[in-house]
Design a protein around this motif. Structure first.
Motif, short mmCIF file in Angstrom:
data_model
loop_
_atom_site.label_atom_id
_atom_site.label_comp_id
_atom_site.label_asym_id
_atom_site.label_seq_id
_atom_site.Cartn_x
_atom_site.Cartn_y
_atom_site.Cartn_z
N ARG A 128 -17.75 -4.89 -28.29
CA ARG A 128 -17.28 -6.26 -28.06
C ARG A 128 -16.48 -6.78 -29.26
O ARG A 128 -15.46 -7.46 -29.10
CB ARG A 128 -18.50 -7.16 -27.83
CG ARG A 128 -18.16 -8.64 -27.68
CD ARG A 128 -17.35 -8.86 -26.41
NE ARG A 128 -16.88 -10.20 -26.30
CZ ARG A 128 -17.61 -11.22 -25.80
NH1 ARG A 128 -18.85 -11.00 -25.39
NH2 ARG A 128 -17.09 -12.41 -25.71
N ARG A 159 -28.61 -11.12 -28.18
CA ARG A 159 -28.23 -12.04 -27.09
C ARG A 159 -28.91 -13.40 -27.23
O ARG A 159 -29.62 -13.85 -26.33
CB ARG A 159 -28.55 -11.40 -25.74
CG ARG A 159 -27.79 -10.09 -25.53
CD ARG A 159 -28.31 -9.29 -24.38
NE ARG A 159 -27.64 -7.97 -24.32
CZ ARG A 159 -28.07 -6.96 -23.56
NH1 ARG A 159 -29.14 -7.10 -22.80
NH2 ARG A 159 -27.42 -5.82 -23.57
N GLU A 186 -14.90 -17.29 -27.05
CA GLU A 186 -15.23 -16.44 -25.91
C GLU A 186 -16.74 -16.43 -25.66
O GLU A 186 -17.19 -16.51 -24.51
CB GLU A 186 -14.74 -15.02 -26.16
CG GLU A 186 -13.23 -14.86 -26.10
CD GLU A 186 -12.79 -13.47 -26.52
OE1 GLU A 186 -13.67 -12.58 -26.64
OE2 GLU A 186 -11.58 -13.26 -26.72
N LEU A 187 -17.52 -16.33 -26.71
CA LEU A 187 -18.98 -16.33 -26.57
C LEU A 187 -19.47 -17.64 -25.97
O LEU A 187 -20.38 -17.66 -25.13
CB LEU A 187 -19.64 -16.09 -27.93
CG LEU A 187 -19.46 -14.70 -28.53
CD1 LEU A 187 -19.88 -14.69 -30.00
CD2 LEU A 187 -20.26 -13.66 -27.75
N LYS A 189 -17.72 -19.61 -23.96
CA LYS A 189 -17.32 -19.64 -22.54
C LYS A 189 -18.25 -18.79 -21.68
O LYS A 189 -18.39 -19.03 -20.48
CB LYS A 189 -15.88 -19.15 -22.40
CG LYS A 189 -14.85 -20.14 -22.96
CD LYS A 189 -13.45 -19.56 -22.91
CE LYS A 189 -12.45 -20.54 -23.52
NZ LYS A 189 -11.07 -19.96 -23.58
N GLU A 190 -18.91 -17.82 -22.32
CA GLU A 190 -19.86 -16.97 -21.59
C GLU A 190 -21.26 -17.56 -21.56
O GLU A 190 -22.20 -16.94 -21.04
CB GLU A 190 -19.88 -15.58 -22.21
CG GLU A 190 -18.56 -14.82 -22.02
CD GLU A 190 -18.50 -13.54 -22.82
OE1 GLU A 190 -19.53 -13.16 -23.43
OE2 GLU A 190 -17.43 -12.92 -22.85
N GLY A 191 -21.43 -18.75 -22.16
CA GLY A 191 -22.71 -19.43 -22.04
C GLY A 191 -23.46 -19.70 -23.32
O GLY A 191 -24.48 -20.42 -23.30
#
Length: 224
Positions: A128, A159, A186-187, A189-191
Motif C-alpha cells: 500500500r 488496521r 486516501e486512508l 476516504k476508506e474510513g
C-alpha cells in the motif's frame, strides 16, 4: 468516536505550574479528518497525546466510543492504544537496528498476532505504501519520504480506527510532504478517523475541519 469535555492539563515542576490546556471540548465523529492548528506552545501536541492515551488530563473527561477513558490506568490505556490507535510522528520514530519489515511488524508483535497473520498484514501495508522493494533496508538507508512511508505503514498495519499524526510532513520536502498527505487522505476516504497536528495551512486543507488553539484554549473551528 472521540470526545473531550472541559479538558484541562497542568504540568508541575517543583513550584512552577504550566497550564497546557484549558477547558477544551471537542467532538470527532467516526470517519472525520480534523486538523489542529495554533502557534508553538498552544497545547496542540499535549491534546494529541491525551487523545492517543499517551497522557492523562488533569481535569475534564475524554470519551472514546462513549466510554470515559480519562481516568484509565496505564495498563488500560496501553491495551486500548495498541488495539485501535495508530501514530505518525514528525521524527518518524523508526528503530535504527530494525529493517523496514521489522519496524512495520512491531505493533502486531505487541498484539500477539500469529506469524502468518503478521506476514500477510505487513506485506499488504508495504504494498500500500509502495515500499516493498525496501523490505530489507534499514532506516539510515532510506530517504525522509521513504522513512515516513514506513512510519505510516507501521501506523496502519494493525488496521486502527483512529490515526493520530503530529506534524507528519514537518521533516519532508514539498514533494514528499504532498505524497504523505495524499496517503493520509486516501486512508480517511476508506474510513479511518484522522486527527492531525500541523503548522501548515496547505496540509490542513486536506482536513474536513480545522480546530485552532491559542494559549491552551479552543478559539475557533472552521469547516472546510
Amino acid at each position: 468516536m472521540i470526545q473531550t469535555e472541559h479538558l484541562s492539563k497542568t504540568f508541575r515542576a517543583e513550584e512552577v505550574e504550566t497550564i497546557a490546556l484549558r477547558d477544551v471540548t471537542i467532538h470527532v465523529p467516526p470517519g472525520e479528518f480534523v486538523a489542529i492548528m495554533g502557534p508553538s506552545g498552544c497545547g496542540k501536541s499535549t491534546l494529541l497525546n491525551i487523545l492517543g492515551l499517551l497522557d492523562a488530563p488533569t481535569s475534564g473527561r475524554y470519551l472514546f466510543d462513549g466510554a470515559d477513558v480519562s481516568a484509565f490506568k496505564e495498563r488500560e490505556r496501553t491495551r486500548l492504544r495498541k488495539g485501535v490507535i495508530g501514530f505518525v510522528f514528525q521524527s518518524f520514530n523508526l528503530i535504527d537496528d530494525l529493517n523496514v519489515r521489522e519496524n512495520i511488524e512491531l505493533p502486531l508483535l505487541y498484539m500477539g498476532e500469529s506469524a502468518a497473520s503478521r506476514k500477510k498484514k505487513v506485506r499488504e501495508a508495504m504494498d500500500r505504501m509502495e515500499i516493498s522493494h525496501r523490505v530489507k533496508h534499514f532506516p539510515r538507508q532510506l530517504s525522509g519520504g521513504q522513512q515516513q512511508r514506513v512510519a505510516i505503514a507501521r501506523a496502519v498495519v494493525a488496521r486502527p480506527r483512529l490515526i493520530l499524526a503530529d506534524e507528519p510532513t514537518g521533516n519532508l520536502d514539498s514533494r514528499n510532504g504532498l505524497e504523505v498527505m495524499n496517503l493520509l487522505s486516501e486512508l480517511n476516504k476508506e474510513g479511518a478517523t484522522i486527527v492531525m497536528v500541523t503548522h501548515s495551512r496547505h496540509d490542513a486543507g486536506f482536513a474536513s475541519r480545522v480546530i485552532n488553539l491559542f494559549d491552551g484554549q479552543l478559539v475557533t473551528e472552521t469547516i472546510l
